[in-house]
Design an enzyme around this catalytic site. Structure first.
Site, PDB file in Angstrom:
ATOM      1  N   LEU A 123     -92.130 -66.078 117.218  1.00 17.47           N
ATOM      2  CA  LEU A 123     -93.419 -66.616 117.359  1.00 17.47           C
ATOM      3  C   LEU A 123     -93.921 -66.653 115.874  1.00 17.47           C
ATOM      4  CD1 LEU A 123     -95.116 -64.688 120.210  1.00 17.47           C
ATOM      5  CD2 LEU A 123     -94.091 -66.946 120.106  1.00 17.47           C
ATOM      6  N   TYR A 166     -83.759 -76.188 102.383  1.00 20.40           N
ATOM      7  CA  TYR A 166     -83.661 -76.554 103.867  1.00 20.40           C
ATOM      8  C   TYR A 166     -82.284 -77.382 104.474  1.00 20.40           C
ATOM      9  CZ  TYR A 166     -85.239 -78.666 108.362  1.00 20.40           C
ATOM     10  OH  TYR A 166     -85.536 -79.012 109.432  1.00 20.40           O
ATOM     11  N   ASN A 215     -88.870 -86.473 111.693  1.00 21.26           N
ATOM     12  CA  ASN A 215     -90.318 -86.806 111.367  1.00 21.26           C
ATOM     13  C   ASN A 215     -90.716 -86.810 112.967  1.00 21.26           C
ATOM     14  OD1 ASN A 215     -90.359 -86.940 108.786  1.00 21.26           O
ATOM     15  ND2 ASN A 215     -89.643 -88.997 108.878  1.00 21.26           N
ATOM     16  N   PHE A 256     -99.224 -87.052  98.900  1.00 19.50           N
ATOM     17  CA  PHE A 256     -98.498 -86.948  97.642  1.00 19.50           C
ATOM     18  C   PHE A 256     -97.887 -88.375  97.165  1.00 19.50           C
ATOM     19  CE2 PHE A 256     -97.540 -82.564  99.819  1.00 19.50           C
ATOM     20  CZ  PHE A 256     -98.064 -81.807  98.556  1.00 19.50           C
ATOM     21  N   ARG A 289     -90.856 -94.150 105.879  1.00 21.41           N
ATOM     22  CA  ARG A 289     -90.226 -93.192 106.851  1.00 21.41           C
ATOM     23  C   ARG A 289     -90.428 -93.691 108.399  1.00 21.41           C
ATOM     24  NH1 ARG A 289     -89.501 -90.642 102.804  1.00 21.41           N
ATOM     25  NH2 ARG A 289     -90.486 -88.888 102.204  1.00 21.41           N
ATOM     26  N   ARG A 323     -94.763 -85.292  94.770  1.00 21.48           N
ATOM     27  CA  ARG A 323     -93.896 -84.114  94.706  1.00 21.48           C
ATOM     28  C   ARG A 323     -92.387 -84.590  94.862  1.00 21.48           C
ATOM     29  NH1 ARG A 323     -94.282 -81.900 100.944  1.00 21.48           N
ATOM     30  NH2 ARG A 323     -93.938 -83.934 101.976  1.00 21.48           N
TER      31      ARG A 323
HETATM   32  N1  LIG Z   1     -90.142 -81.418 113.817  1.00 22.04           N
HETATM   33  C1  LIG Z   1     -89.571 -82.338 113.212  1.00 22.04           C
HETATM   34  O1  LIG Z   1     -89.633 -83.465 112.653  1.00 22.04           O
HETATM   35  C2  LIG Z   1     -87.721 -81.842 112.835  1.00 22.04           C
HETATM   36  C3  LIG Z   1     -86.953 -82.621 112.376  1.00 22.04           C
HETATM   37  C4  LIG Z   1     -85.926 -82.562 112.126  1.00 22.04           C
HETATM   38  C5  LIG Z   1     -85.308 -81.324 112.442  1.00 22.04           C
HETATM   39  N2  LIG Z   1     -86.306 -80.439 113.186  1.00 22.04           N
HETATM   40  C6  LIG Z   1     -85.589 -79.209 113.555  1.00 22.04           C
HETATM   41  O2  LIG Z   1     -85.902 -79.014 114.992  1.00 22.04           O
HETATM   42  C7  LIG Z   1     -86.176 -77.478 115.263  1.00 22.04           C
HETATM   43  C8  LIG Z   1     -87.618 -77.398 115.765  1.00 22.04           C
HETATM   44  O3  LIG Z   1     -88.368 -77.818 114.697  1.00 22.04           O
HETATM   45  P1  LIG Z   1     -90.012 -77.918 115.372  1.00 22.04           P
HETATM   46  O4  LIG Z   1     -90.868 -78.953 114.600  1.00 22.04           O
HETATM   47  O5  LIG Z   1     -90.368 -77.563 116.605  1.00 22.04           O
HETATM   48  O6  LIG Z   1     -90.702 -76.273 114.511  1.00 22.04           O
HETATM   49  P2  LIG Z   1     -91.411 -75.245 115.182  1.00 22.04           P
HETATM   50  O7  LIG Z   1     -91.845 -74.439 113.825  1.00 22.04           O
HETATM   51  O8  LIG Z   1     -92.460 -75.632 115.946  1.00 22.04           O
HETATM   52  O9  LIG Z   1     -90.343 -74.505 116.058  1.00 22.04           O
HETATM   53  C9  LIG Z   1     -89.528 -73.485 115.460  1.00 22.04           C
HETATM   54  C10 LIG Z   1     -89.598 -72.303 116.338  1.00 22.04           C
HETATM   55  O10 LIG Z   1     -88.575 -71.214 115.864  1.00 22.04           O
HETATM   56  C11 LIG Z   1     -89.341 -70.061 115.770  1.00 22.04           C
HETATM   57  N3  LIG Z   1     -88.381 -69.255 114.816  1.00 22.04           N
HETATM   58  C12 LIG Z   1     -88.465 -69.574 113.555  1.00 22.04           C
HETATM   59  N4  LIG Z   1     -87.796 -68.708 112.921  1.00 22.04           N
HETATM   60  C13 LIG Z   1     -87.337 -67.766 113.879  1.00 22.04           C
HETATM   61  C14 LIG Z   1     -86.403 -66.763 113.965  1.00 22.04           C
HETATM   62  N5  LIG Z   1     -85.932 -66.044 112.812  1.00 22.04           N
HETATM   63  N6  LIG Z   1     -86.078 -66.181 115.069  1.00 22.04           N
HETATM   64  C15 LIG Z   1     -86.651 -66.565 116.084  1.00 22.04           C
HETATM   65  N7  LIG Z   1     -87.445 -67.701 116.254  1.00 22.04           N
HETATM   66  C16 LIG Z   1     -87.726 -68.309 115.272  1.00 22.04           C
HETATM   67  C17 LIG Z   1     -90.678 -70.345 115.551  1.00 22.04           C
HETATM   68  O11 LIG Z   1     -91.432 -69.155 115.979  1.00 22.04           O
HETATM   69  C18 LIG Z   1     -91.085 -71.575 116.282  1.00 22.04           C
HETATM   70  O12 LIG Z   1     -91.432 -71.345 117.601  1.00 22.04           O
HETATM   71  C19 LIG Z   1     -85.931 -76.733 113.650  1.00 22.04           C
HETATM   72  O13 LIG Z   1     -84.774 -76.363 113.843  1.00 22.04           O
HETATM   73  C20 LIG Z   1     -86.165 -77.958 112.763  1.00 22.04           C
HETATM   74  O14 LIG Z   1     -85.515 -77.691 111.624  1.00 22.04           O
HETATM   75  C21 LIG Z   1     -87.339 -80.796 113.323  1.00 22.04           C
END
Ligand SMILES: NC(=O)c1ccc[n+]([C@@H]2O[C@H](COP(=O)([O-])OP(=O)(O)OC[C@H]3O[C@@H](n4cnc5c(N)ncnc54)[C@H](O)[C@@H]3O)[C@@H](O)[C@H]2O)c1
Length: 346
Positions: free
Chosen positions: A34, A141, A170, A202, A209, A268
Protein backbone atom coordinates in the site's frame (compact mmCIF):
# COMPACT_ATOMS: atom_id res chain seq x y z
CA UNK A 1 -9.60 -22.30 -11.99
CA UNK A 2 -5.98 -21.31 -11.44
CA UNK A 3 -4.24 -20.02 -8.28
CA UNK A 4 -2.78 -16.62 -9.02
CA UNK A 5 -0.66 -14.09 -7.15
CA UNK A 6 -0.78 -10.45 -8.23
CA UNK A 7 1.87 -8.25 -6.62
CA UNK A 8 0.90 -4.59 -6.69
CA UNK A 9 -2.75 -5.67 -6.93
CA UNK A 10 -3.91 -2.66 -4.89
CA UNK A 11 -2.36 -0.33 -7.44
CA UNK A 12 -3.70 1.18 -10.63
CA UNK A 13 -2.98 -1.46 -13.26
CA UNK A 14 -2.77 -4.39 -10.82
CA UNK A 15 -6.27 -3.85 -9.41
CA UNK A 16 -7.81 -3.96 -12.90
CA UNK A 17 -5.84 -7.14 -13.64
CA UNK A 18 -7.20 -8.68 -10.40
CA UNK A 19 -10.79 -7.78 -11.33
CA UNK A 20 -10.52 -9.51 -14.70
CA UNK A 21 -8.87 -12.61 -13.24
CA UNK A 22 -11.69 -12.91 -10.70
CA UNK A 23 -14.31 -12.32 -13.39
CA UNK A 24 -12.74 -15.21 -15.29
CA UNK A 25 -13.19 -17.45 -12.24
CA UNK A 26 -9.66 -17.66 -10.80
CA UNK A 27 -8.44 -17.72 -7.20
CA UNK A 28 -6.47 -14.53 -6.62
CA UNK A 29 -4.08 -13.45 -3.87
CA UNK A 30 -2.84 -9.86 -3.78
CA UNK A 31 0.45 -8.87 -2.15
CA UNK A 32 0.83 -5.11 -1.80
CA UNK A 33 2.41 -2.86 0.83
CA UNK A 34 0.00 0.00 0.00
CA UNK A 35 2.92 2.38 -0.58
CA UNK A 36 1.31 3.48 -3.85
CA UNK A 37 -1.97 1.58 -3.88
CA UNK A 38 -5.21 1.59 -1.93
CA UNK A 39 -7.11 -1.11 -0.12
CA UNK A 40 -10.38 0.08 -1.70
CA UNK A 41 -8.95 -0.83 -5.11
CA UNK A 42 -8.67 -4.49 -4.12
CA UNK A 43 -11.47 -6.75 -5.30
CA UNK A 44 -13.29 -8.16 -2.27
CA UNK A 45 -13.13 -11.66 -3.71
CA UNK A 46 -9.32 -11.59 -3.66
CA UNK A 47 -7.25 -12.60 -0.63
CA UNK A 48 -5.34 -9.47 0.38
CA UNK A 49 -1.96 -9.68 2.08
CA UNK A 50 -0.49 -6.38 3.20
CA UNK A 51 3.25 -6.67 2.94
CA UNK A 52 6.32 -5.93 0.90
CA UNK A 53 8.09 -7.93 -1.79
CA UNK A 54 11.20 -7.02 0.21
CA UNK A 55 10.02 -9.34 3.01
CA UNK A 56 11.63 -12.55 1.77
CA UNK A 57 9.92 -14.85 4.29
CA UNK A 58 6.49 -13.40 3.47
CA UNK A 59 7.13 -13.68 -0.26
CA UNK A 60 8.16 -17.35 0.05
CA UNK A 61 5.08 -18.14 2.12
CA UNK A 62 2.73 -16.23 -0.22
CA UNK A 63 4.00 -17.96 -3.37
CA UNK A 64 3.25 -21.47 -2.02
CA UNK A 65 0.46 -23.15 -4.00
CA UNK A 66 0.48 -20.46 -6.72
CA UNK A 67 0.41 -21.38 -10.44
CA UNK A 68 0.87 -17.97 -12.10
CA UNK A 69 2.47 -14.78 -10.78
CA UNK A 70 1.69 -11.35 -12.21
CA UNK A 71 4.43 -9.15 -10.80
CA UNK A 72 3.38 -5.50 -10.93
CA UNK A 73 4.62 -4.16 -7.57
CA UNK A 74 7.11 -1.34 -8.15
CA UNK A 75 7.68 2.32 -7.49
CA UNK A 76 7.27 3.57 -11.01
CA UNK A 77 8.55 7.14 -10.83
CA UNK A 78 10.93 7.14 -13.77
CA UNK A 79 12.14 10.77 -13.53
CA UNK A 80 12.53 10.73 -9.76
CA UNK A 81 14.46 7.45 -9.82
CA UNK A 82 17.68 9.42 -10.50
CA UNK A 83 17.34 11.02 -7.06
CA UNK A 84 16.16 7.92 -5.15
CA UNK A 85 18.54 5.47 -6.74
CA UNK A 86 19.02 3.08 -3.84
CA UNK A 87 15.30 3.00 -3.06
CA UNK A 88 14.61 2.30 -6.73
CA UNK A 89 17.07 -0.60 -7.01
CA UNK A 90 16.02 -2.07 -3.66
CA UNK A 91 12.29 -1.96 -4.32
CA UNK A 92 12.19 -2.64 -8.02
CA UNK A 93 15.16 -4.95 -8.56
CA UNK A 94 15.89 -6.75 -5.26
CA UNK A 95 12.15 -7.08 -4.51
CA UNK A 96 11.67 -8.72 -7.92
CA UNK A 97 14.52 -11.13 -7.28
CA UNK A 98 12.89 -12.26 -4.01
CA UNK A 99 9.85 -13.12 -6.05
CA UNK A 100 11.80 -14.87 -8.84
CA UNK A 101 13.64 -17.04 -6.29
CA UNK A 102 10.33 -18.01 -4.66
CA UNK A 103 8.83 -18.71 -8.11
CA UNK A 104 11.68 -21.07 -8.99
CA UNK A 105 11.47 -22.91 -5.65
CA UNK A 106 7.70 -23.35 -6.03
CA UNK A 107 7.82 -24.39 -9.69
CA UNK A 108 5.52 -21.57 -10.82
CA UNK A 109 4.06 -22.20 -14.30
CA UNK A 110 4.28 -18.61 -15.63
CA UNK A 111 5.88 -15.41 -14.32
CA UNK A 112 4.37 -12.32 -15.95
CA UNK A 113 6.48 -9.22 -15.39
CA UNK A 114 5.48 -5.65 -16.21
CA UNK A 115 8.71 -4.09 -17.42
CA UNK A 116 8.56 -0.75 -19.24
CA UNK A 117 9.24 1.18 -22.41
CA UNK A 118 11.98 2.85 -20.27
CA UNK A 119 14.30 -0.06 -21.14
CA UNK A 120 14.85 1.39 -24.63
CA UNK A 121 16.18 4.83 -23.73
CA UNK A 122 16.74 6.95 -26.83
CA UNK A 123 20.16 5.98 -28.05
CA UNK A 124 19.22 3.64 -30.85
CA UNK A 125 17.16 6.03 -32.94
CA UNK A 126 13.59 7.03 -33.43
CA UNK A 127 10.42 5.38 -32.16
CA UNK A 128 8.32 3.31 -32.60
CA UNK A 129 10.52 0.95 -30.59
CA UNK A 130 10.44 -2.70 -31.57
CA UNK A 131 11.04 -5.43 -29.01
CA UNK A 132 14.37 -6.41 -30.55
CA UNK A 133 15.72 -2.84 -30.65
CA UNK A 134 18.78 -1.96 -28.64
CA UNK A 135 18.09 -1.56 -24.92
CA UNK A 136 19.95 1.38 -23.39
CA UNK A 137 17.85 2.55 -20.42
CA UNK A 138 18.80 6.03 -19.29
CA UNK A 139 17.39 6.18 -15.78
CA UNK A 140 17.66 3.89 -12.72
CA UNK A 141 13.99 2.86 -13.08
CA UNK A 142 14.59 1.59 -16.62
CA UNK A 143 17.90 0.00 -15.61
CA UNK A 144 16.18 -1.94 -12.79
CA UNK A 145 13.41 -3.09 -15.16
CA UNK A 146 15.95 -4.24 -17.73
CA UNK A 147 17.98 -6.07 -15.08
CA UNK A 148 14.85 -8.00 -14.05
CA UNK A 149 14.17 -8.85 -17.71
CA UNK A 150 17.70 -10.25 -18.09
CA UNK A 151 17.40 -12.14 -14.82
CA UNK A 152 14.14 -13.76 -15.96
CA UNK A 153 15.77 -14.90 -19.21
CA UNK A 154 18.65 -16.33 -17.25
CA UNK A 155 16.30 -17.99 -14.70
CA UNK A 156 14.48 -19.70 -17.59
CA UNK A 157 17.72 -21.08 -19.04
CA UNK A 158 19.02 -22.30 -15.69
CA UNK A 159 15.82 -23.35 -13.87
CA UNK A 160 13.07 -23.52 -16.53
CA UNK A 161 10.97 -20.69 -15.02
CA UNK A 162 8.64 -19.69 -17.86
CA UNK A 163 7.97 -15.99 -18.23
CA UNK A 164 6.19 -13.36 -20.26
CA UNK A 165 7.74 -9.90 -20.11
CA UNK A 166 5.48 -6.98 -20.97
CA UNK A 167 6.63 -3.47 -21.75
CA UNK A 168 3.61 -1.22 -21.18
CA UNK A 169 3.72 2.55 -21.62
CA UNK A 170 1.84 5.62 -20.41
CA UNK A 171 -1.21 3.88 -19.06
CA UNK A 172 -4.02 6.13 -17.82
CA UNK A 173 -7.54 5.71 -16.48
CA UNK A 174 -9.63 5.11 -13.41
CA UNK A 175 -7.75 4.32 -10.14
CA UNK A 176 -4.51 5.96 -11.21
CA UNK A 177 -2.81 7.43 -8.10
CA UNK A 178 -3.48 11.09 -8.90
CA UNK A 179 -1.83 12.26 -5.66
CA UNK A 180 1.70 11.35 -6.74
CA UNK A 181 3.27 14.54 -8.14
CA UNK A 182 6.30 12.68 -9.54
CA UNK A 183 4.61 10.46 -12.12
CA UNK A 184 1.47 9.84 -14.19
CA UNK A 185 0.94 12.97 -16.24
CA UNK A 186 -2.85 12.49 -16.58
CA UNK A 187 -3.29 12.17 -12.81
CA UNK A 188 -0.99 15.11 -12.04
CA UNK A 189 -2.87 17.40 -14.45
CA UNK A 190 -6.32 16.33 -13.20
CA UNK A 191 -5.33 16.66 -9.55
CA UNK A 192 -3.96 20.18 -10.15
CA UNK A 193 -7.00 21.29 -12.15
CA UNK A 194 -9.29 20.16 -9.33
CA UNK A 195 -7.32 22.49 -7.03
CA UNK A 196 -7.56 25.35 -9.57
CA UNK A 197 -3.83 25.03 -10.26
CA UNK A 198 -2.60 25.22 -13.85
CA UNK A 199 -1.25 22.01 -15.41
CA UNK A 200 2.54 22.43 -15.49
CA UNK A 201 4.48 21.05 -18.43
CA UNK A 202 8.20 20.26 -18.52
CA UNK A 203 9.79 21.86 -21.62
CA UNK A 204 7.77 23.03 -24.62
CA UNK A 205 5.14 20.28 -24.39
CA UNK A 206 6.01 18.93 -27.83
CA UNK A 207 7.31 15.65 -26.40
CA UNK A 208 5.48 12.88 -28.23
CA UNK A 209 4.04 9.85 -26.51
CA UNK A 210 1.47 7.14 -27.18
CA UNK A 211 -1.01 6.66 -24.34
CA UNK A 212 -2.84 3.55 -23.26
CA UNK A 213 -6.27 3.32 -21.72
CA UNK A 214 -6.43 0.92 -18.76
CA UNK A 215 -9.58 -0.81 -20.05
CA UNK A 216 -7.75 -1.76 -23.25
CA UNK A 217 -4.50 -2.94 -21.69
CA UNK A 218 -5.64 -4.85 -18.57
CA UNK A 219 -7.30 -7.78 -20.43
CA UNK A 220 -4.22 -8.20 -22.61
CA UNK A 221 -1.97 -8.28 -19.51
CA UNK A 222 -4.21 -11.03 -18.10
CA UNK A 223 -3.95 -13.00 -21.35
CA UNK A 224 -0.16 -12.98 -21.00
CA UNK A 225 -0.37 -15.49 -18.14
CA UNK A 226 -2.29 -18.03 -20.22
CA UNK A 227 -1.12 -17.65 -23.82
CA UNK A 228 1.04 -20.51 -25.10
CA UNK A 229 2.29 -18.23 -27.87
CA UNK A 230 3.44 -15.61 -25.35
CA UNK A 231 5.56 -18.10 -23.39
CA UNK A 232 9.10 -16.72 -22.92
CA UNK A 233 8.27 -13.73 -25.09
CA UNK A 234 8.93 -10.04 -24.55
CA UNK A 235 6.03 -7.89 -25.73
CA UNK A 236 5.46 -4.14 -26.05
CA UNK A 237 1.93 -3.39 -24.98
CA UNK A 238 0.07 -0.12 -25.35
CA UNK A 239 -1.50 2.52 -27.53
CA UNK A 240 -0.61 3.08 -31.16
CA UNK A 241 -1.65 6.72 -31.63
CA UNK A 242 0.84 9.44 -30.84
CA UNK A 243 0.07 12.76 -29.10
CA UNK A 244 2.11 15.65 -27.73
CA UNK A 245 1.94 16.49 -24.04
CA UNK A 246 0.33 19.81 -25.10
CA UNK A 247 -2.49 17.91 -26.80
CA UNK A 248 -2.98 15.78 -23.69
CA UNK A 249 -3.18 18.86 -21.45
CA UNK A 250 -5.77 20.44 -23.79
CA UNK A 251 -7.90 17.31 -23.82
CA UNK A 252 -7.79 17.05 -20.03
CA UNK A 253 -8.68 20.73 -19.54
CA UNK A 254 -11.61 20.23 -21.89
CA UNK A 255 -12.82 17.05 -20.18
CA UNK A 256 -12.74 18.82 -16.80
CA UNK A 257 -14.55 21.88 -18.22
CA UNK A 258 -11.68 24.06 -16.98
CA UNK A 259 -10.74 27.57 -18.12
CA UNK A 260 -7.19 27.25 -16.81
CA UNK A 261 -4.27 27.57 -19.21
CA UNK A 262 -1.11 25.50 -19.50
CA UNK A 263 2.06 26.60 -17.72
CA UNK A 264 5.58 25.73 -18.87
CA UNK A 265 8.63 24.80 -16.78
CA UNK A 266 12.25 24.24 -17.80
CA UNK A 267 12.73 20.90 -19.54
CA UNK A 268 13.80 17.95 -17.40
CA UNK A 269 16.12 15.11 -18.33
CA UNK A 270 13.73 12.73 -20.11
CA UNK A 271 13.27 10.79 -23.30
CA UNK A 272 11.90 13.25 -25.89
CA UNK A 273 9.76 10.95 -28.00
CA UNK A 274 8.65 7.50 -26.89
CA UNK A 275 6.18 4.99 -28.21
CA UNK A 276 6.25 1.40 -29.37
CA UNK A 277 5.35 -0.96 -32.14
CA UNK A 278 2.48 -2.89 -30.55
CA UNK A 279 1.85 -5.44 -33.33
CA UNK A 280 3.16 -8.38 -31.27
CA UNK A 281 0.70 -7.56 -28.43
CA UNK A 282 -2.13 -7.38 -30.94
CA UNK A 283 -1.23 -10.76 -32.38
CA UNK A 284 -0.28 -12.66 -29.21
CA UNK A 285 -2.43 -11.05 -26.51
CA UNK A 286 -5.42 -9.68 -28.41
CA UNK A 287 -4.46 -6.10 -27.48
CA UNK A 288 -6.70 -3.56 -29.19
CA UNK A 289 -6.79 0.25 -29.07
CA UNK A 290 -10.56 0.28 -28.58
CA UNK A 291 -10.82 3.49 -26.60
CA UNK A 292 -10.16 6.87 -28.16
CA UNK A 293 -8.20 9.46 -26.18
CA UNK A 294 -11.33 11.59 -25.82
CA UNK A 295 -13.37 8.70 -24.47
CA UNK A 296 -10.64 7.46 -22.12
CA UNK A 297 -9.87 10.91 -20.74
CA UNK A 298 -13.53 11.66 -20.15
CA UNK A 299 -14.00 8.35 -18.27
CA UNK A 300 -10.97 9.09 -16.12
CA UNK A 301 -12.06 12.69 -15.52
CA UNK A 302 -15.50 11.53 -14.40
CA UNK A 303 -13.90 9.13 -11.94
CA UNK A 304 -11.38 11.74 -10.69
CA UNK A 305 -14.15 14.29 -10.13
CA UNK A 306 -16.15 11.72 -8.19
CA UNK A 307 -13.14 11.18 -5.89
CA UNK A 308 -12.09 14.82 -5.60
CA UNK A 309 -8.50 16.04 -5.41
CA UNK A 310 -5.90 14.20 -3.34
CA UNK A 311 -3.23 15.72 -1.13
CA UNK A 312 0.03 14.95 -2.87
CA UNK A 313 2.35 12.45 -1.25
CA UNK A 314 5.74 14.14 -1.20
CA UNK A 315 9.09 12.57 -0.35
CA UNK A 316 10.45 13.82 2.96
CA UNK A 317 13.94 13.89 1.55
CA UNK A 318 15.82 12.56 -1.46
CA UNK A 319 18.98 10.48 -1.56
CA UNK A 320 20.43 13.10 -3.91
CA UNK A 321 19.22 16.69 -3.97
CA UNK A 322 21.26 17.87 -6.95
CA UNK A 323 19.74 18.20 -10.42
CA UNK A 324 16.23 17.84 -9.06
CA UNK A 325 13.72 19.74 -11.21
CA UNK A 326 12.77 22.99 -9.46
CA UNK A 327 9.10 21.99 -9.45
CA UNK A 328 9.93 18.98 -7.27
CA UNK A 329 12.21 21.02 -4.99
CA UNK A 330 9.34 23.39 -4.26
CA UNK A 331 6.56 20.87 -3.74
CA UNK A 332 6.56 21.37 0.04
CA UNK A 333 5.90 25.08 -0.43
CA UNK A 334 3.22 24.52 -3.03
CA UNK A 335 1.41 21.85 -1.01
CA UNK A 336 2.02 22.70 2.67
CA UNK A 337 -0.79 20.33 3.70
CA UNK A 338 0.60 17.31 1.84
CA UNK A 339 1.36 13.87 3.22
CA UNK A 340 4.98 12.73 3.31
CA UNK A 341 6.59 9.58 1.99
CA UNK A 342 9.35 8.42 4.32
CA UNK A 343 12.62 7.90 2.52
CA UNK A 344 14.03 4.44 3.08
CA UNK A 345 17.21 2.64 2.19
CA UNK A 346 20.03 4.79 3.61
N1 LIG B 1 1.38 3.08 -15.35
C1 LIG B 1 2.16 2.97 -16.42
O1 LIG B 1 2.04 3.73 -17.37
C2 LIG B 1 3.21 1.91 -16.51
C3 LIG B 1 4.01 1.83 -17.66
C4 LIG B 1 4.98 0.84 -17.74
C5 LIG B 1 5.15 -0.06 -16.72
N2 LIG B 1 4.36 0.03 -15.62
C6 LIG B 1 4.58 -0.94 -14.54
O2 LIG B 1 3.34 -1.52 -14.19
C7 LIG B 1 3.32 -1.80 -12.79
C8 LIG B 1 2.11 -1.18 -12.13
O3 LIG B 1 2.18 0.24 -12.28
P1 LIG B 1 1.01 1.19 -11.81
O4 LIG B 1 0.98 2.33 -12.74
O5 LIG B 1 -0.22 0.41 -11.59
O6 LIG B 1 1.59 1.74 -10.44
P2 LIG B 1 0.91 1.77 -8.99
O7 LIG B 1 1.85 2.52 -8.11
O8 LIG B 1 -0.48 2.20 -9.06
O9 LIG B 1 0.96 0.24 -8.57
C9 LIG B 1 2.08 -0.37 -7.99
C10 LIG B 1 1.63 -1.08 -6.74
O10 LIG B 1 2.79 -1.73 -6.19
C11 LIG B 1 2.75 -1.57 -4.79
N3 LIG B 1 4.12 -1.69 -4.29
C12 LIG B 1 5.16 -0.86 -4.53
N4 LIG B 1 6.25 -1.31 -3.90
C13 LIG B 1 5.90 -2.45 -3.27
C14 LIG B 1 6.58 -3.37 -2.45
N5 LIG B 1 7.86 -3.22 -2.15
N6 LIG B 1 5.91 -4.46 -2.00
C15 LIG B 1 4.58 -4.63 -2.27
N7 LIG B 1 3.88 -3.77 -3.01
C16 LIG B 1 4.53 -2.71 -3.51
C17 LIG B 1 2.14 -0.20 -4.56
O11 LIG B 1 1.56 -0.06 -3.27
C18 LIG B 1 1.10 -0.14 -5.66
O12 LIG B 1 -0.15 -0.61 -5.21
C19 LIG B 1 4.65 -1.31 -12.23
O13 LIG B 1 5.55 -2.40 -12.19
C20 LIG B 1 5.10 -0.31 -13.26
O14 LIG B 1 6.51 -0.19 -13.27
C21 LIG B 1 3.41 1.00 -15.48
Amino acid sequence: MVNILVTGGAGFIGSHVVDILIERGHNVKVLDDLSGGFIENVNQKAEFIKGSILDKALVEQTVQGIDIIYHLAAYAAEGLSHNVRKFNYTNNLIGSINLINAAIKNKIKRFVFTSSIAVYGTSHGNPPFKEEDLKLPEDPYGIAKYAVELDLESAYKKFGLEFTILRPYNVYGERQFIGDPYRNVFGIFMNRIMQSKKPKIFGDGNQKRAFTYIGDVAPAIVNAGFSEEAKNEIINIGGGKVYTVNEIAEEILLSMSSNLTKEYMPPRYEVKHAWCDNSKATKMLGYEDKTSLKEGVSKMALWAKSKGHMNPIIWEGYELDSNLPEFWQNLNKEYPESGFRIRIGD
